[in-house]
Design a protein around this motif. Structure first.
Motif, PDB file in Angstrom:
ATOM      1  N   GLY A   1      36.861  29.125  39.184  1.00 51.95           N
ATOM      2  CA  GLY A   1      35.692  28.529  38.555  1.00 51.95           C
ATOM      3  C   GLY A   1      35.625  28.869  37.080  1.00 51.95           C
ATOM      4  O   GLY A   1      36.583  29.377  36.504  1.00 51.95           O
TER       5      GLY A   1
ATOM      6  N   PHE B   1      37.396  39.094  38.616  1.00 50.63           N
ATOM      7  CA  PHE B   1      38.066  37.967  37.976  1.00 50.63           C
ATOM      8  C   PHE B   1      39.316  38.448  37.282  1.00 50.63           C
ATOM      9  O   PHE B   1      39.323  39.498  36.639  1.00 50.63           O
TER      10      PHE B   1
ATOM     11  N   ALA C   1      32.978  41.347  38.353  1.00 50.28           N
ATOM     12  CA  ALA C   1      31.753  40.568  38.172  1.00 50.28           C
ATOM     13  C   ALA C   1      30.689  40.971  39.186  1.00 50.28           C
ATOM     14  O   ALA C   1      29.508  41.005  38.874  1.00 50.28           O
TER      15      ALA C   1
ATOM     16  N   ALA D   1      25.195  39.493  34.716  1.00 48.10           N
ATOM     17  CA  ALA D   1      25.025  40.532  35.736  1.00 48.10           C
ATOM     18  C   ALA D   1      25.848  40.255  36.990  1.00 48.10           C
ATOM     19  O   ALA D   1      26.215  41.173  37.711  1.00 48.10           O
TER      20      ALA D   1
ATOM     21  N   SER E   1      25.337  34.394  39.324  1.00 47.96           N
ATOM     22  CA  SER E   1      25.995  33.128  39.672  1.00 47.96           C
ATOM     23  C   SER E   1      27.234  33.384  40.511  1.00 47.96           C
ATOM     24  O   SER E   1      27.531  32.626  41.438  1.00 47.96           O
ATOM     25  N   THR E   2      27.939  34.463  40.192  1.00 47.33           N
ATOM     26  CA  THR E   2      29.147  34.780  40.955  1.00 47.33           C
ATOM     27  C   THR E   2      28.799  35.063  42.413  1.00 47.33           C
ATOM     28  O   THR E   2      29.486  34.606  43.322  1.00 47.33           O
TER      29      THR E   2
ATOM     30  N   HIS F   1      15.711  33.435  34.933  1.00 49.32           N
ATOM     31  CA  HIS F   1      15.353  34.398  33.897  1.00 49.32           C
ATOM     32  C   HIS F   1      13.862  34.339  33.603  1.00 49.32           C
ATOM     33  O   HIS F   1      13.347  35.094  32.798  1.00 49.32           O
TER      34      HIS F   1
HETATM   35  N1  LIG Z   1      35.613  32.109  36.039  1.00 43.77           N
HETATM   36  C1  LIG Z   1      35.471  33.285  35.438  1.00 43.77           C
HETATM   37  N2  LIG Z   1      36.527  33.883  34.857  1.00 43.77           N
HETATM   38  C2  LIG Z   1      36.393  35.067  34.267  1.00 43.77           C
HETATM   39  N3  LIG Z   1      35.252  35.769  34.185  1.00 43.77           N
HETATM   40  C3  LIG Z   1      34.149  35.237  34.741  1.00 43.77           C
HETATM   41  C4  LIG Z   1      34.203  33.968  35.398  1.00 43.77           C
HETATM   42  N4  LIG Z   1      32.964  33.691  35.860  1.00 43.77           N
HETATM   43  C5  LIG Z   1      32.174  34.726  35.507  1.00 43.77           C
HETATM   44  N5  LIG Z   1      32.881  35.661  34.835  1.00 43.77           N
HETATM   45  C6  LIG Z   1      32.355  36.941  34.326  1.00 43.77           C
HETATM   46  O1  LIG Z   1      31.709  37.628  35.382  1.00 43.77           O
HETATM   47  C7  LIG Z   1      30.502  38.222  34.949  1.00 43.77           C
HETATM   48  C8  LIG Z   1      29.351  37.739  35.788  1.00 43.77           C
HETATM   49  O2  LIG Z   1      29.102  36.386  35.509  1.00 43.77           O
HETATM   50  P1  LIG Z   1      27.962  35.536  36.200  1.00 43.77           P
HETATM   51  O3  LIG Z   1      28.138  34.134  35.757  1.00 43.77           O
HETATM   52  O4  LIG Z   1      27.964  35.811  37.650  1.00 43.77           O
HETATM   53  O5  LIG Z   1      26.648  36.153  35.554  1.00 43.77           O
HETATM   54  P2  LIG Z   1      25.126  35.726  35.724  1.00 43.77           P
HETATM   55  O6  LIG Z   1      24.406  36.884  36.282  1.00 43.77           O
HETATM   56  O7  LIG Z   1      25.028  34.442  36.448  1.00 43.77           O
HETATM   57  O8  LIG Z   1      24.700  35.537  34.217  1.00 43.77           O
HETATM   58  P3  LIG Z   1      23.734  34.465  33.519  1.00 43.77           P
HETATM   59  O9  LIG Z   1      22.354  34.957  33.697  1.00 43.77           O
HETATM   60  O10 LIG Z   1      24.148  34.526  32.105  1.00 43.77           O
HETATM   61  O11 LIG Z   1      23.989  33.151  34.156  1.00 43.77           O
HETATM   62  C9  LIG Z   1      30.383  37.902  33.477  1.00 43.77           C
HETATM   63  O12 LIG Z   1      30.827  39.014  32.752  1.00 43.77           O
HETATM   64  C10 LIG Z   1      31.307  36.725  33.274  1.00 43.77           C
HETATM   65  O13 LIG Z   1      31.867  36.769  31.996  1.00 43.77           O
END
Ligand SMILES: Nc1ncnc2c1ncn2[C@@H]1O[C@H](COP(=O)(O)OP(=O)(O)OP(=O)(O)O)[C@@H](O)[C@H]1O
Ligand SMILES: [Mg+2]
Lengths: 270, 336
Positions: free
Chosen positions: A267, B12, B38, B60, B63-64, B214
């Motif tokens: 992703g 990742f 992640a 944080a 999304s992951t 958020h």
């Molecule tokens: N496809 C990917 N490849 C590499 N790193 C990723 C990938 N997707 C997410 N990351 C990293 O994993 C970490 C968690 O990302 P994530 O998108 O889950 O955060 P989040 O809590 O949803 O943040 P936000 O509130 O900004 O949406 C981040 O440091 C991001 O840079």
């Protein structure tokens, strides 16, 4: 099967939406149609011009080469009508649109291919007409066996073409940008299938015969259809009937490769 | 229990990139990877019908986590089930019972009227016609889709599009719906409409929601329970009331005085003067160490008070503090 019915339902729906989109963007559609005509017109004209200098290439007449092109075009445009959106995989992955296809209860590859508003079979219809003309020019005798070979070739050609695109597209699970490779493979297909394979050197023959088997889309079957016995000395004439086998192998191989790639899918970050 | 996440972990792997022409060539052959944790060892359980806020600062891992629960990503370690299904092993099976709304990204077809996206989804999910009509009608009423259901999606406002996206995610009656920042960019009215829809469907249909946002007002208005993660690890899992109770012991008293308050001092334990502006003084006090009335009495000994307000701690302030300085006792009362 319930799920086969669901795929069929969804596919019908997608085509309904294709037509709707076409209605909404009529001008766009006609520009594409015009582009299709001009594009193939230019390609044919180029073949014609070259053949005025060399009226015969290794025993292939002008009309034979025209037939060769037309045969490739039908398979290729059928591929476009069915599998064109396979080429969207790299963009869908990079833009994060691919996520969506993984959370719906149909195969993700099917969903990529069946994206509404994208496909119009216009160039397929154009190329059937062109092929009809070419067949008449070479006085193709429509015996049942010939008809069988032509239909098999066209269907297999579409599958081979689609499978090669799928392999290239699947690489995007490892490498994010690969427009360059896509272009190389595309021009390999577009440019080198226009003339009889026998006039190229060994390297090109090996590549088109055995690496990216585009020669099975038109050249090998055409040697049988047009009785090119001189070329048959260089190639086994049985190859002319092998397109379905090659298509099956490539289909299976590319789908396996796709599944492997899918499990590597990471992703995008947001 | 409808969702169970056990030691969910996602790392990742990305190819380390070098710059320049030589670097680009080297990239083709490089096997050096950057690893990024992640999500680290996150476990939780959700009961059917819960409405849980899943919050944490940017990056944080929210999304992951959602992508693993929806089957988009395969975890590096740990596992999870959604109503008994392991999402990435049976993507299609999982897809039938979940709905997903990504606030940043629509699932509607840009060039087509909204209704056409719904019709395509009907075919994709194989929703029986009568159920489809029923649900469509219900959502059209709840979300006021009528006025723009025949408009091409590209012409919709963000708020309208989001309402369309909610209907699209729920036509097939999913048991669990994942919302990743569903109110992002919406105005107050549109936010309110979305919140109302979530609360309603949660109540009447028993839909389980996992909500990432958020905007802590979303959480405060909708969720009883929150899970906080940061740097991929779970920091807190429990009720909002409990977190306010435990970490929000502070109150803020604002008093308007009849005189300028520049030299007013408050000598009570557990109080801090936050600001003095003209006639207004703002004091933060620790509820467990000093009572509000004691503070007011103390103040009125030195000056006259015209007006006094006492503010509850805002969830936002508490969360901000947790993001900034972490949350020391991780275990006590953390899990429900
Ligand atoms: N496809 C990917 N490849 C590499 N790193 C990723 C990938 N997707 C997410 N990351 C990293 O994993 C970490 C968690 O990302 P994530 O998108 O889950 O955060 P989040 O809590 O949803 O943040 P936000 O509130 O900004 O949406 C981040 O440091 C991001 O840079
Ligand atoms: Mg996110």
């Amino acid at each position: 099967m319930v799920s086969a019915a669901r795929y069929w339902d969804a596919y019908k729906e997608v085509w309904r939406l294709n037509v709707l989109t076409l209605m909404e963007y009529k001008a766009n559609f006609f520009i594409w149609l015009l582009f299709t005509l001009v594009y193939h017109g230019v390609a044919l004209a180029a073949i014609w011009v070259i053949l005025t200098k060399f009226p015969s290439l290794n025993g292939w007449q002008r009309t034979d080469v025209f037939f060769l092109y037309a045969l490739w075009m039908v398979g290729h445009t059928l591929n476009n009508s069915l599998f064109f959106m396979v080429g969207d995989v790299p963009d869908a992955v990079r833009e994060g649109r691919f996520d969506r296809m993984l959370v719906r209860p149909l195969d993700s590859l099917f969903q990529i291919m069946a994206q509404p508003g994208q496909n119009f079979p216009d160039d397929f219809f154009v190329s059937i007409i062109v092929f009809g003309i070419a067949a008449a020019l070479v006085h193709l005798q429509w015996t049942p066996l010939v008809a069988l070979l032509v239909v098999m070739t066209i269907l297999s050609a579409a599958v081979i073409d689609g499978a090669v695109q799928l392999v290239v597209a699947t690489l995007s699970f490892w490498v994010i940008r690969l427009d360059a490779l896509r272009w190389v493979v595309m021009s390999l297909e577009n440019d080198f299938t226009r003339f009889p394979l026998s006039m190229y050197n060994r390297a090109v023959r090996i590549i088109l015969g055995y690496v990216f088997p585009f020669a099975f889309m038109n050249y090998f079957p055409a040697t049988v259809l047009l009785h090119k016995t001189a070329d048959a000395a260089q190639f086994n004439p049985a190859l002319g009937w092998m397109a379905p086998l090659v298509a099956a192998i490539w289909a299976a191989g590319s789908l396996t490769f796709w599944r492997i790639g899918l499990n590597r899918y990471q992703g995008t970050g947001s | 229990m409808i969702i169970r996440a056990e030691h969910l972990t996602k790392q990742f792997k990305s190819l380390r990139r070098k710059d320049g022409v030589v670097g680009t060539l080297a990239n083709l052959f490089s096997r050096e990877y950057d690893l990024k944790d992640a999500v680290k060892d996150v476990s939780f359980e959700l009961e059917a019908g819960e409405l849980v806020g899943y919050i944490g600062p940017n990056g944080a891992g929210k999304s992951t986590t959602i992508k693993m629960l929806t089957g988009i990503l395969v975890p590096s370690a740990g596992s999870c089930t959604v109503d008994g299904v392991v999402p990435w092993l049976d993507r299609k099976g999982n897809a039938r019972q979940i709905g997903v709304v990504f606030g940043q990204r629509t699932q509607l077809y840009w060039d087509l009227p909204l209704i056409e996206s719904f019709r395509l989804l009907r075919a994709i999910y194989g929703i029986p016609h009568d159920r489809y009509e029923q649900n469509l009608k219900a959502f059209t009423d709840l979300l006021d889709l009528d006025e723009f259901i025949r408009t091409p999606v590209r012409q919709l406002s963000l708020g309208q599009r989001m309402r369309g996206d909610f209907a699209a995610a729920m036509l097939h009656e999913p048991k669990v719906v994942f919302l990743d920042e569903p109110t992002i960019g919406l105005d107050v009215v549109a936010k309110e409409a979305i919140r109302e829809f979530i609360a309603r469907t949660n109540r009447t249909r028993g839909t389980t929601y996992v909500l990432t946002t958020h905007d802590l007002n979303d959480v405060e208005k909708l969720c009883d329970r929150i899970i906080i993660i940061d740097h991929g690890s779970k920091l807190y899992d429990g009720s909002i009331d409990a977190i306010k109770e435990r970490y929000g012991g502070k109150r803020v008293l604002t008093a308007d005085l009849t005189v300028a308050c520049a030299d007013i001092e408050v000598r009570l334990p557990g109080t801090t003067v936050v600001s003095r502006e003209g006639h207004r003084i703002t004091i933060e006090f620790d509820r467990s160490r000093v009572r509000a009335d004691e503070l007011i009495v103390e103040l009125s000994r030195t000056c006259e008070l015209k007006d006094v307000t006492i503010a509850e701690p805002e969830l936002e302030a508490i969360i901000r503090q947790i993001y900034q300085s972490g949350l020391e006792p991780l275990t006590a009362g953390a899990t429900t």
